[in-house]
Write a protein that holds these residues in place. Sequence first.
Motif, PDB file in Angstrom:
ATOM      1  N   UNK A   9      67.425  21.436  43.856  1.00 55.35           N
ATOM      2  CA  UNK A   9      67.839  22.026  45.122  1.00 55.35           C
ATOM      3  C   UNK A   9      66.657  22.044  46.077  1.00 55.35           C
ATOM      4  N   UNK A  10      66.923  22.105  47.370  1.00 56.81           N
ATOM      5  CA  UNK A  10      65.838  22.030  48.346  1.00 56.81           C
ATOM      6  C   UNK A  10      64.855  23.184  48.206  1.00 56.81           C
ATOM      7  N   UNK A  11      65.340  24.400  47.946  1.00 57.28           N
ATOM      8  CA  UNK A  11      64.423  25.519  47.783  1.00 57.28           C
ATOM      9  C   UNK A  11      63.551  25.325  46.550  1.00 57.28           C
ATOM     10  N   UNK A  12      64.131  24.809  45.476  1.00 55.53           N
ATOM     11  CA  UNK A  12      63.370  24.536  44.266  1.00 55.53           C
ATOM     12  C   UNK A  12      62.261  23.538  44.550  1.00 55.53           C
ATOM     13  N   UNK A  13      62.610  22.415  45.152  1.00 55.54           N
ATOM     14  CA  UNK A  13      61.618  21.380  45.452  1.00 55.54           C
ATOM     15  C   UNK A  13      60.509  21.929  46.345  1.00 55.54           C
ATOM     16  N   UNK A  14      60.879  22.727  47.322  1.00 54.47           N
ATOM     17  CA  UNK A  14      59.904  23.269  48.268  1.00 54.47           C
ATOM     18  C   UNK A  14      58.961  24.248  47.589  1.00 54.47           C
ATOM     19  N   UNK A  15      59.503  25.109  46.735  1.00 52.38           N
ATOM     20  CA  UNK A  15      58.653  26.076  46.052  1.00 52.38           C
ATOM     21  C   UNK A  15      57.707  25.399  45.078  1.00 52.38           C
ATOM     22  N   UNK A  16      58.203  24.460  44.301  1.00 50.70           N
ATOM     23  CA  UNK A  16      57.355  23.791  43.322  1.00 50.70           C
ATOM     24  C   UNK A  16      56.228  23.018  44.000  1.00 50.70           C
ATOM     25  N   UNK A  17      56.536  22.361  45.108  1.00 52.51           N
ATOM     26  CA  UNK A  17      55.487  21.646  45.844  1.00 52.51           C
ATOM     27  C   UNK A  17      54.484  22.629  46.428  1.00 52.51           C
ATOM     28  N   UNK A  18      54.967  23.730  46.976  1.00 50.55           N
ATOM     29  CA  UNK A  18      54.072  24.703  47.610  1.00 50.55           C
ATOM     30  C   UNK A  18      53.062  25.280  46.626  1.00 50.55           C
ATOM     31  N   UNK A  19      53.466  25.491  45.374  1.00 48.40           N
ATOM     32  CA  UNK A  19      52.548  26.054  44.387  1.00 48.40           C
ATOM     33  C   UNK A  19      51.804  24.972  43.616  1.00 48.40           C
ATOM     34  N   UNK A  20      52.132  23.708  43.875  1.00 50.47           N
ATOM     35  CA  UNK A  20      51.448  22.614  43.209  1.00 50.47           C
ATOM     36  C   UNK A  20      51.797  22.459  41.747  1.00 50.47           C
ATOM     37  N   UNK A  21      53.055  22.729  41.393  1.00 50.45           N
ATOM     38  CA  UNK A  21      53.494  22.570  40.007  1.00 50.45           C
ATOM     39  C   UNK A  21      54.229  21.249  39.854  1.00 50.45           C
ATOM     40  N   UNK A  22      53.665  20.274  39.134  1.00 49.91           N
ATOM     41  CA  UNK A  22      54.370  19.005  38.933  1.00 49.91           C
ATOM     42  C   UNK A  22      55.657  19.226  38.160  1.00 49.91           C
ATOM     43  N   UNK A  23      56.649  18.397  38.458  1.00 47.60           N
ATOM     44  CA  UNK A  23      57.974  18.669  37.920  1.00 47.60           C
ATOM     45  C   UNK A  23      58.710  17.389  37.552  1.00 47.60           C
ATOM     46  N   UNK A  24      59.567  17.532  36.560  1.00 49.57           N
ATOM     47  CA  UNK A  24      60.539  16.496  36.219  1.00 49.57           C
ATOM     48  C   UNK A  24      61.866  16.972  36.809  1.00 49.57           C
ATOM     49  N   UNK A  25      62.326  16.273  37.830  1.00 56.96           N
ATOM     50  CA  UNK A  25      63.553  16.670  38.531  1.00 56.96           C
ATOM     51  C   UNK A  25      64.747  15.939  37.940  1.00 56.96           C
ATOM     52  N   UNK A  26      65.791  16.709  37.640  1.00 63.77           N
ATOM     53  CA  UNK A  26      67.036  16.160  37.090  1.00 63.77           C
ATOM     54  C   UNK A  26      68.154  16.530  38.063  1.00 63.77           C
ATOM     55  N   UNK A  27      68.416  15.690  39.063  1.00 62.92           N
ATOM     56  CA  UNK A  27      69.396  16.061  40.105  1.00 62.92           C
ATOM     57  C   UNK A  27      70.785  16.299  39.529  1.00 62.92           C
TER      58      UNK A  27
ATOM     59  N   UNK B 110      48.352  15.421  34.774  1.00 60.13           N
ATOM     60  CA  UNK B 110      48.971  16.637  35.301  1.00 60.13           C
ATOM     61  C   UNK B 110      48.172  17.187  36.479  1.00 60.13           C
ATOM     62  N   UNK B 111      46.858  17.131  36.375  1.00 56.96           N
ATOM     63  CA  UNK B 111      46.020  17.619  37.471  1.00 56.96           C
ATOM     64  C   UNK B 111      46.245  16.794  38.732  1.00 56.96           C
ATOM     65  N   UNK B 112      46.308  15.478  38.567  1.00 56.15           N
ATOM     66  CA  UNK B 112      46.530  14.604  39.723  1.00 56.15           C
ATOM     67  C   UNK B 112      47.894  14.863  40.350  1.00 56.15           C
ATOM     68  N   UNK B 113      48.926  15.050  39.520  1.00 57.49           N
ATOM     69  CA  UNK B 113      50.262  15.332  40.040  1.00 57.49           C
ATOM     70  C   UNK B 113      50.313  16.694  40.729  1.00 57.49           C
ATOM     71  N   UNK B 114      49.603  17.663  40.168  1.00 58.01           N
ATOM     72  CA  UNK B 114      49.566  18.985  40.777  1.00 58.01           C
ATOM     73  C   UNK B 114      48.935  18.929  42.164  1.00 58.01           C
ATOM     74  N   UNK B 115      47.841  18.204  42.277  1.00 59.21           N
ATOM     75  CA  UNK B 115      47.179  18.077  43.578  1.00 59.21           C
ATOM     76  C   UNK B 115      48.067  17.353  44.578  1.00 59.21           C
ATOM     77  N   UNK B 116      48.787  16.329  44.105  1.00 58.52           N
ATOM     78  CA  UNK B 116      49.683  15.586  45.001  1.00 58.52           C
ATOM     79  C   UNK B 116      50.829  16.473  45.482  1.00 58.52           C
ATOM     80  N   UNK B 117      51.396  17.257  44.566  1.00 55.30           N
ATOM     81  CA  UNK B 117      52.488  18.153  44.948  1.00 55.30           C
ATOM     82  C   UNK B 117      52.010  19.182  45.962  1.00 55.30           C
TER      83      UNK B 117
END
Length: 477
Positions: free
Chosen positions: A264-282, A330-337
């Motif tokens: 969901x958009x709120x999920x994606x936005x929150x995870x990016x804002x905190x820099x938590x890399x994620x596996x998204x399953x739409x 994971x560190x690189x993905x976290x920084x990118x997010x």
Amino acid sequence: MHVVIAGGGSAGHIEPALNTADALRRADPLIGITMLGTEKGLDTKLIPARGYELRLIPAVPLPRKPSAALLTLPSRLLGTVKAAQQVITDVDADVVIGFGGYVALPAYLAARRAKRPIVVHEANIRPGLANRVGAKFTDHVLTGSPAVPMPGATCVGMPLRPAITGLDRAAVRAEARKAFGLDPDRPTLLVTGGSQGARRLNDTMVASVKTLHDAGIQVLHSYGDKNAVAIEADPDGPPYVARPYVDRMDLAYAAADLAMTRSGMMTCSELAAVGLPSVYVPLPVGNGEQRLNAAPVVAAGGGLVIDDAALTPQWFAANVVPLLLDAERLTAMSEAARRFGIRDADEKIVDLVFAAAGVTRPRGVGAGSAGSAGGAATGSVAQAAETAKAAEVTAEPAEATAAETAKAAEPAEVIAVEPAEVAKSAASEPAEPVEATAAEPAKAAEPAEATATEPAEPAEVPAAVAAEATATEDGDR
């Protein structure tokens, strides 16, 4: 100044509306805020819980096929627009903000009739009918993602809670893991499908317990209060903490090295804002919106995306487990997010609301957004403490009832909307997802809504509604 905010029906509309209300109140504790809602959906549960005045107007969903309901559609639309205009007049609103949902379209039309400034915020990658119409009445159009196709709009991001924008995951991690009974040093996976849960994620996790145990990976699994999972974890192995519901998602984000969730958009936005890399399953239903939500952050390097049907225990073992054991990746993905994430959307929206109302924003009043100064502030569990996030509370939408009706003494007005054309447009729009996501329960099917016009302008507004409702471009829902 007094602001009317319209964003009801589902948590996907209500949560950003409430976060904006909170930001406005931080900016000016004396500001008046009235939330428009209906008895359909989560409005009566979530909005009063956050301490805001809720004024109800009738919910007027469009029939999905020709039926007797079409015959009463014009009068019902007229009633809900009049009810919204009555609220605007009662509170002497300086500006109306809409986030989509059942109440947004009548709110926009009522604000236009009352000659009040309008601000539109569209979260979805595929804009809904209400916001597409509302955008025609104002220059103040905002989006939650740069991928939202709304001409002339400004991307400000999604308004988030300070507990999220101010979260320093590294600083809080040890305390967060202790709070959940997790080991302080093991790689940690957060799995959540929101308060309702996600069956595919739950089934995959149940089948992957031994794989995770053998890899030394611990899990925090929020499986949903409407589900039950049988986790047979070794009590002497890595912790597997399974709960039906997690009310402190800020701590869950801090505890995790990787998340696996819906998008969901709120999920994606929150995870990016905190820099938590994620596996998204739409979620694999509706209009494909959840895959589009995840695409930008995945393209930025902050996550992976996998189709629901492709998420098998074998794929999980071959892709998610190795990722959790690769600290450098994971560190690189976290920084990118985190680079992709937007943490000051609430402040940008507040600035625009004051500007639209022609009011000078007070400065030096309120705390503002923790992320608005560029980057998150260092925090602790105590600093991050907040009541359970309203977006994670879900309930089955109730039958719509008319909480207010137009005054009988007012003269009837003609609504120039052809019922057959309206029904055709409603039937052409797919229902939205019904399964919950990590940070927001899925929106209930949100029917398009038509509108009323005054006799002096019999064609302009209906023409806009009809044109939008019958559009067939790829960007439309």
